[in-house]
Design an enzyme around this catalytic site. Sequence first.
Site, short mmCIF file in Angstrom:
data_model
loop_
_atom_site.label_atom_id
_atom_site.label_comp_id
_atom_site.label_asym_id
_atom_site.label_seq_id
_atom_site.Cartn_x
_atom_site.Cartn_y
_atom_site.Cartn_z
CB CYS A 404 -1.00 -0.04 1.15
SG CYS A 404 -2.45 0.94 0.79
CG HIS A 533 -3.41 -3.38 3.21
ND1 HIS A 533 -2.44 -2.87 4.02
CD2 HIS A 533 -4.07 -2.32 2.70
CE1 HIS A 533 -2.49 -1.55 4.01
NE2 HIS A 533 -3.48 -1.19 3.21
CD GLU A 535 -1.11 -5.98 5.35
OE1 GLU A 535 -0.79 -6.30 4.19
OE2 GLU A 535 -1.24 -4.79 5.73
#
Length: 573
Positions: A404, A533, A535
């Site tokens: 990001c 993202h 994650e």
Amino acid sequence: MKYVVVSGGVISGIGKGVLASSTGLLLKTLGLKVTAIKIDPYMNIDAGTMSPLEHGEVFVLNDGGESDLDLGNYERYMNITLTRDHNITTGKVYSQVIERERKGDYLGKTVQVVPHLTNAIQDWIERVSKIPVDDTGLEPDVCIIELGGTVGDIESAPFVEALRQFQFRVGRDNFALMHVSLVPVIHGEQKTKPTQAAIKDLRSLGLTPDVIACRCSDKLERPTIEKISMFCHVGPDQVIAVHDLNSTYHVPLLLLEQKMTKYWTQRLRLDTLNISEADASKGADLLHRWRELTTSYDRSYETVKIALVGKYTHLKDAYTSVIKSLEHSSMRCRRRLEIIWVEATDLEPEASESDKIKFHKAWHDMCSADGILVPGGFGQRGTEGMMSAAKWARENNIPYLGVCLGFQVASIEFVRSVVGIEHSNSQEFVPELTEDEATVVYMPEIDKEKLGGTMRLGLRPTVFQTDKSVLKKLYGNFDQIEERHRHRYEINPKLISTIEAHGLKFVGRDETGQRMEIFELENHPFFVGTQYHPEYMSKVLDPSKPFLGLVAASAGMLDEIANGAPSASKTDF
Ligand code: GLN
């Protein structure tokens, strides 16, 4: 539906979330379908407007909900997909009740905390607990409810009262409570008084603990357990000892050792639920794989060092999912993970003027890493330092992953150094930059006035533009993938062809082809950025692919991993 409430006493921040997730995982190993709800007794509608430095990471869900980071723990441990409604806040329930009052739904009655708010909380829990959260698409059997904060706080009082009533609404066999408490060690002695006081508070509010989970730095001694059992009016088998472990992934196994699955089975009459043989063996397999992965990690000695260059490094919770993704990936690569924390501002030339030692140390730390990660963030502070990190990685063939903001700063640095627009930047930091010179621009559809819930949020597709992409290979050669987003700015569409002509390729774009999602640099071992993202969707047994790529490249085993180390597919978890 069976409900397990996880509440906390003494102090918060002692691992209630991990205990809730681990309990959920254990119940899953019995073959049950498990869901989870987090109650946050603050007034905010959601965590979207909260500073990561104050509250830790904002976790983003598929539906774009911006939630407390504990929902991330549940998703990762239990391999489930939650919705924004699985995070209940005071702000959310109050606004629901007030909206109903304005509509006239209460038929002239005085609207009160008891029963109107407490009923709304119970209805909410019942409704949301039934939402299917895994790929069976079926209603869950068990719902874990974690109550944030500590029992006795003013904020949580309506929720505690709602749960008190709820135990009678659903019946004793369907409601159990685990209270997480702290046993401090003072001059070598394990002190039980705070736990006794916490349990007294809990009982005075009409809730009875079924299990008291005692967090302690050391292993709980037998006399301590007996004392807690005696003074808190529970059996010794209901006192669970949770000492500090070298990894939180061992907590489910610690609970198992203390016969927690057996306890929950008896207490909640789980044997009356029809668990098919196939589900039971899936559960057993899950336990087997969990045990194998987490214990084999303990036996790995080679390390992989990743420098995390960010702006919220003083509070590690601000990067929970990022850290977890790195952990999942290093477990897969069988390397011990060493995260080197680098505060981005310390890399900036101004830092060298004010504190030379700090500046040189930050550079030394970063340069000693095998790979560099620049995660997400907002605002200008530290971005020049992040760009220096990206430049260092780019010029020295060091593996780099930008997420990001990390994707945006690496693109800006490339435009400055390689394309030659020296003062290029993001309009987030220099709003007056024109469309010809800004690498990163405001997305046209984003609301400039209202901050809450107005970003480009949640699950969206990325379409691969070419087969020559390391991420495509890591993702399993799908043409399209879906990941979660949270941003207001994007790469300037006007500059794409120029940037690409210089070697930074946008190999993944959104479904319109207009919005850049992934870049990869040509002729570099691993220089990758994602606007999304990754994650947020990483799982213990199924690590996020961009993170896996970074860790594997940093450990010198990218080819091995990309060429098909089989991954735990989502369905066989
Ligand atoms: N601040 C940037 C944006 O809004 C990046 C956001 C992020 O890293 N989550 O686009």
